[in-house]
Design a protein around this motif. Structure first.
Motif, PDB file in Angstrom:
ATOM      1  N   TYR A 131      -2.727 -47.463   5.756  1.00 18.18           N
ATOM      2  CA  TYR A 131      -2.430 -49.390   6.047  1.00 18.18           C
ATOM      3  C   TYR A 131      -3.621 -49.505   5.462  1.00 18.18           C
ATOM      4  CZ  TYR A 131      -2.762 -53.750   6.079  1.00 18.18           C
ATOM      5  OH  TYR A 131      -2.452 -55.708   5.918  1.00 18.18           O
ATOM      6  N   CYS A 132      -4.213 -48.664   5.599  1.00 19.67           N
ATOM      7  CA  CYS A 132      -5.293 -49.592   4.340  1.00 19.67           C
ATOM      8  C   CYS A 132      -5.644 -48.597   2.775  1.00 19.67           C
ATOM      9  CB  CYS A 132      -6.880 -48.653   4.316  1.00 19.67           C
ATOM     10  SG  CYS A 132      -7.456 -49.790   6.478  1.00 19.67           S
ATOM     11  N   TYR A 133      -4.789 -47.684   3.361  1.00 19.02           N
ATOM     12  CA  TYR A 133      -4.232 -46.416   1.550  1.00 19.02           C
ATOM     13  C   TYR A 133      -3.319 -47.290   0.857  1.00 19.02           C
ATOM     14  CZ  TYR A 133      -2.919 -43.534  -1.238  1.00 19.02           C
ATOM     15  OH  TYR A 133      -2.601 -42.401  -2.626  1.00 19.02           O
ATOM     16  N   ARG A 134      -2.548 -48.048   2.004  1.00 21.93           N
ATOM     17  CA  ARG A 134      -1.012 -48.156   0.679  1.00 21.93           C
ATOM     18  C   ARG A 134      -1.944 -49.750   0.072  1.00 21.93           C
ATOM     19  NH1 ARG A 134       3.665 -46.356   5.091  1.00 21.93           N
ATOM     20  NH2 ARG A 134       4.154 -44.614   4.179  1.00 21.93           N
ATOM     21  N   VAL A 135      -2.237 -50.411   1.191  1.00 24.30           N
ATOM     22  CA  VAL A 135      -2.410 -51.609   0.270  1.00 24.30           C
ATOM     23  C   VAL A 135      -3.617 -52.012  -0.559  1.00 24.30           C
ATOM     24  CG1 VAL A 135      -1.438 -52.855   2.139  1.00 24.30           C
ATOM     25  CG2 VAL A 135      -4.085 -52.826   2.664  1.00 24.30           C
ATOM     26  N   ALA A 136      -4.589 -51.064  -0.578  1.00 24.88           N
ATOM     27  CA  ALA A 136      -5.849 -51.150  -1.232  1.00 24.88           C
ATOM     28  C   ALA A 136      -6.195 -50.430  -1.714  1.00 24.88           C
ATOM     29  CB  ALA A 136      -7.227 -51.373   0.086  1.00 24.88           C
ATOM     30  N   SER A 137      -6.570 -48.858  -1.055  1.00 23.20           N
ATOM     31  CA  SER A 137      -6.984 -47.829  -1.579  1.00 23.20           C
ATOM     32  C   SER A 137      -6.203 -47.660  -3.603  1.00 23.20           C
ATOM     33  CB  SER A 137      -6.552 -46.538  -0.870  1.00 23.20           C
ATOM     34  OG  SER A 137      -7.892 -45.957  -0.242  1.00 23.20           O
ATOM     35  N   VAL A 138      -4.760 -47.648  -2.928  1.00 21.55           N
ATOM     36  CA  VAL A 138      -3.741 -47.367  -3.992  1.00 21.55           C
ATOM     37  C   VAL A 138      -4.402 -48.077  -5.311  1.00 21.55           C
ATOM     38  CG1 VAL A 138      -1.970 -46.337  -2.825  1.00 21.55           C
ATOM     39  CG2 VAL A 138      -1.804 -48.852  -3.356  1.00 21.55           C
ATOM     40  N   VAL A 139      -4.461 -49.690  -5.103  1.00 24.50           N
ATOM     41  CA  VAL A 139      -5.164 -50.367  -5.547  1.00 24.50           C
ATOM     42  C   VAL A 139      -6.628 -50.407  -6.902  1.00 24.50           C
ATOM     43  CG1 VAL A 139      -6.020 -52.978  -6.210  1.00 24.50           C
ATOM     44  CG2 VAL A 139      -3.953 -52.679  -3.772  1.00 24.50           C
ATOM     45  N   GLY A 140      -7.174 -48.903  -5.466  1.00 27.65           N
ATOM     46  CA  GLY A 140      -8.743 -48.576  -6.433  1.00 27.65           C
ATOM     47  C   GLY A 140      -8.165 -47.486  -7.069  1.00 27.65           C
ATOM     48  N   LEU A 141      -7.476 -46.552  -6.585  1.00 27.62           N
ATOM     49  CA  LEU A 141      -6.400 -45.265  -7.461  1.00 27.62           C
ATOM     50  C   LEU A 141      -6.164 -46.191  -9.311  1.00 27.62           C
ATOM     51  CD1 LEU A 141      -4.765 -43.822  -4.812  1.00 27.62           C
ATOM     52  CD2 LEU A 141      -7.348 -43.287  -6.360  1.00 27.62           C
ATOM     53  N   ILE A 142      -5.219 -47.503  -8.587  1.00 26.90           N
ATOM     54  CA  ILE A 142      -5.153 -47.613 -10.043  1.00 26.90           C
ATOM     55  C   ILE A 142      -5.805 -48.429 -11.307  1.00 26.90           C
ATOM     56  CG2 ILE A 142      -3.849 -49.843 -11.582  1.00 26.90           C
ATOM     57  CD1 ILE A 142      -1.512 -49.153  -9.188  1.00 26.90           C
ATOM     58  N   MET A 143      -7.311 -49.387 -10.168  1.00 25.37           N
ATOM     59  CA  MET A 143      -8.440 -49.612 -11.821  1.00 25.37           C
ATOM     60  C   MET A 143      -9.071 -48.098 -12.064  1.00 25.37           C
ATOM     61  SD  MET A 143      -8.137 -53.022 -11.319  1.00 25.37           S
ATOM     62  CE  MET A 143      -7.436 -54.134 -10.838  1.00 25.37           C
ATOM     63  N   THR A 144      -8.993 -46.933 -11.574  1.00 20.34           N
ATOM     64  CA  THR A 144      -9.549 -45.907 -11.515  1.00 20.34           C
ATOM     65  C   THR A 144      -9.487 -45.068 -12.771  1.00 20.34           C
ATOM     66  OG1 THR A 144     -10.732 -45.795  -9.373  1.00 20.34           O
ATOM     67  CG2 THR A 144     -11.146 -44.077 -10.901  1.00 20.34           C
ATOM     68  N   ARG A 145      -7.685 -45.732 -12.767  1.00 23.49           N
ATOM     69  CA  ARG A 145      -7.464 -44.841 -14.208  1.00 23.49           C
ATOM     70  C   ARG A 145      -7.417 -45.628 -14.992  1.00 23.49           C
ATOM     71  NH1 ARG A 145      -4.019 -40.615 -13.822  1.00 23.49           N
ATOM     72  NH2 ARG A 145      -3.449 -39.357 -11.603  1.00 23.49           N
ATOM     73  N   ILE A 146      -7.399 -46.956 -15.219  1.00 28.92           N
ATOM     74  CA  ILE A 146      -8.554 -47.969 -16.123  1.00 28.92           C
ATOM     75  C   ILE A 146      -9.160 -48.177 -16.775  1.00 28.92           C
ATOM     76  CG2 ILE A 146      -8.125 -50.537 -16.884  1.00 28.92           C
ATOM     77  CD1 ILE A 146      -5.999 -51.362 -15.045  1.00 28.92           C
ATOM     78  N   PHE A 147     -10.283 -47.819 -15.597  1.00 30.48           N
ATOM     79  CA  PHE A 147     -11.329 -47.675 -15.353  1.00 30.48           C
ATOM     80  C   PHE A 147     -11.375 -46.748 -16.407  1.00 30.48           C
ATOM     81  CE2 PHE A 147     -13.017 -50.906 -12.525  1.00 30.48           C
ATOM     82  CZ  PHE A 147     -12.374 -51.302 -13.084  1.00 30.48           C
ATOM     83  N   GLY A 148     -11.052 -45.606 -16.644  1.00 33.63           N
ATOM     84  CA  GLY A 148     -11.061 -44.137 -17.315  1.00 33.63           C
ATOM     85  C   GLY A 148     -11.493 -43.169 -16.625  1.00 33.63           C
ATOM     86  N   ALA A 149     -11.741 -43.320 -15.661  1.00 31.02           N
ATOM     87  CA  ALA A 149     -11.451 -42.237 -14.175  1.00 31.02           C
ATOM     88  C   ALA A 149     -10.871 -41.459 -14.411  1.00 31.02           C
ATOM     89  CB  ALA A 149     -12.755 -42.076 -13.237  1.00 31.02           C
ATOM     90  N   THR A 150     -10.477 -40.058 -14.366  1.00 31.75           N
ATOM     91  CA  THR A 150      -8.933 -39.690 -13.788  1.00 31.75           C
ATOM     92  C   THR A 150      -9.191 -37.938 -12.966  1.00 31.75           C
ATOM     93  OG1 THR A 150      -8.823 -38.745 -15.682  1.00 31.75           O
ATOM     94  CG2 THR A 150      -7.916 -41.239 -15.341  1.00 31.75           C
ATOM     95  N   THR A 151      -9.977 -37.283 -12.942  1.00 36.21           N
ATOM     96  CA  THR A 151     -10.432 -36.631 -12.198  1.00 36.21           C
ATOM     97  C   THR A 151     -10.478 -36.556 -10.622  1.00 36.21           C
ATOM     98  OG1 THR A 151     -13.051 -36.683 -11.553  1.00 36.21           O
ATOM     99  CG2 THR A 151     -12.136 -35.550 -13.473  1.00 36.21           C
ATOM    100  N   ALA A 152      -9.817 -35.248 -10.202  1.00 40.12           N
ATOM    101  CA  ALA A 152      -9.504 -35.604  -8.435  1.00 40.12           C
ATOM    102  C   ALA A 152     -10.386 -36.196  -7.815  1.00 40.12           C
ATOM    103  CB  ALA A 152      -9.138 -33.600  -8.204  1.00 40.12           C
ATOM    104  N   ALA A 153     -11.452 -35.338  -7.864  1.00 36.24           N
ATOM    105  CA  ALA A 153     -12.587 -35.980  -7.642  1.00 36.24           C
ATOM    106  C   ALA A 153     -12.790 -37.925  -7.429  1.00 36.24           C
ATOM    107  CB  ALA A 153     -14.273 -34.807  -7.797  1.00 36.24           C
ATOM    108  N   ALA A 154     -12.940 -37.923  -8.905  1.00 35.06           N
ATOM    109  CA  ALA A 154     -12.962 -39.826  -9.500  1.00 35.06           C
ATOM    110  C   ALA A 154     -12.073 -40.680  -7.743  1.00 35.06           C
ATOM    111  CB  ALA A 154     -13.032 -39.686  -9.990  1.00 35.06           C
TER     112      ALA A 154
END
Length: 320
Positions: A131-154
């Motif tokens: 549940y946490c992944y779906r409602v929060a982690s995916v938002v973090g993944l979106i923001m991280t791509r916006i910020f410019g970090a796209t490696t698997a580790a990031a």
């Protein structure tokens, strides 16, 4: 970035300022294009989440909320379709194209918010983690791509940070969620600590409830620590600082819960605006002193105090 439909950048900025004060505070150091993109994403997420704010007694509203979520999925088709496809999410369409954001993230988000349409219980931590992944982690993944970090580790560390922040929200909002018929803490953890939902509903901090919350706080802090190595992977154009500040401010909510003697029923733990500013100053000064061994001294409540982790740049968000 311009938008001509209802959900423009200006509209998104206003929504973020109203509903996400901590993120809005931390966003000001971002480059404008990334800042606007982040506001647009947040506005969509906020809109989706608001669809599920249904009280447990308002069961007649659930089918309507389900239809609206289904409609939102259809609107995502237009967002990810050709430029001529009509949509009120014009600004969002530009963001997902500019930053190559996978559609899957938004689908996961909608699946997650739909889970809140009915009173829900999570048997295990693994169940709650989904549940946490779906409602929060995916938002973090979106923001991280916006910020410019796209490696698997990031992206892995970003997901961990999202889970940590959502667990922090859950702990802060235990009392509020109870009143909406929601108990997010894993049932196995309640049993392990001898806590029942009736005990939670009584709104008194018993030794068993205190131990349960302490256990969850330790779990959240471990998640923040797991996320920390990803922060240096984010570009140092304000994006890294913004992420580090968000991590620090959110983790301080856990400190506030402790300061409130674990009373999550009658008061809402938060970080005061003055403290937010002081923490921002500490982190900013840390970024300047970098690898020096000298501690940073900042004004606090009229006196000079030494921040113990001012020299430890290798531990983003340190100083807990």
């Amino acid at each position: 970035m311009e938008g001509t439909a209802l959900h423009t950048v200006d509209h998104a900025r206003a929504i973020t300022r109203r509903y996400a004060r901590t993120f809005y505070f931390a966003s000001h150091v971002l480059p404008q294009d990334k800042r606007d993109a982040a506001y647009v994403v947040y506005a969509f997420c906020r809109y989706a989440d608001n669809l599920t704010d249904v009280h447990r007694e308002d069961t007649e509203r659930i089918p309507d909320a389900e239809r609206q979520i289904a409609r939102l999925r259809e609107e995502l088709d237009a967002v990810y379709a050709g430029a001529d496809a009509p949509t009120r999410w014009v600004a969002l369409r530009e963001v997902v194209r500019t930053y190559s954001i996978p559609r899957l993230y938004f689908d996961e988000l909608l699946t997650g918010v739909a889970m809140d349409l009915t009173p829900r219980r999570f048997e295990t931590w693994a169940d709650l983690e989904v549940y946490c992944y779906r409602v929060a982690s995916v938002v973090g993944l979106i923001m991280t791509r916006i910020f410019g970090a796209t490696t698997a580790a990031a992206l892995h560390h970003a997901a961990q940070l999202g889970t940590a922040m959502q667990l922090t929200n859950i702990l802060r909002d235990i009392g509020e969620d109870l009143r909406m018929g929601r108990v997010y803490l894993p049932q196995e953890d309640l049993r392990a600590h001898g806590v029942t939902e009736e005990m939670l509903g009584a709104g008194r901090v018993t030794p068993a409830i205190r131990a349960l919350i302490q256990f969850q706080i330790a779990r959240a802090r471990a998640l923040y620590a797991d996320a920390d190595p990803g922060i240096p992977m984010i570009p140092d154009d304000g994006s890294r600082f913004s992420t580090q500040l968000m991590r620090t401010l959110y983790s301080r909510i856990l400190d506030a819960i402790e300061k409130n003697a674990y009373d999550v029923f009658s008061q809402r733990a938060h970080v005061r605006p003055g403290m937010k500013l002081r923490l921002a100053v500490v982190l900013m000064l840390r970024s300047f002193v970098g690898r020096t061994s000298r501690p940073v001294r900042v004004a606090s409540r009229g006196s000079m105090v030494t921040h113990p982790d001012a020299h430890s740049l290798g531990r983003p968000g340190g100083g807990r």
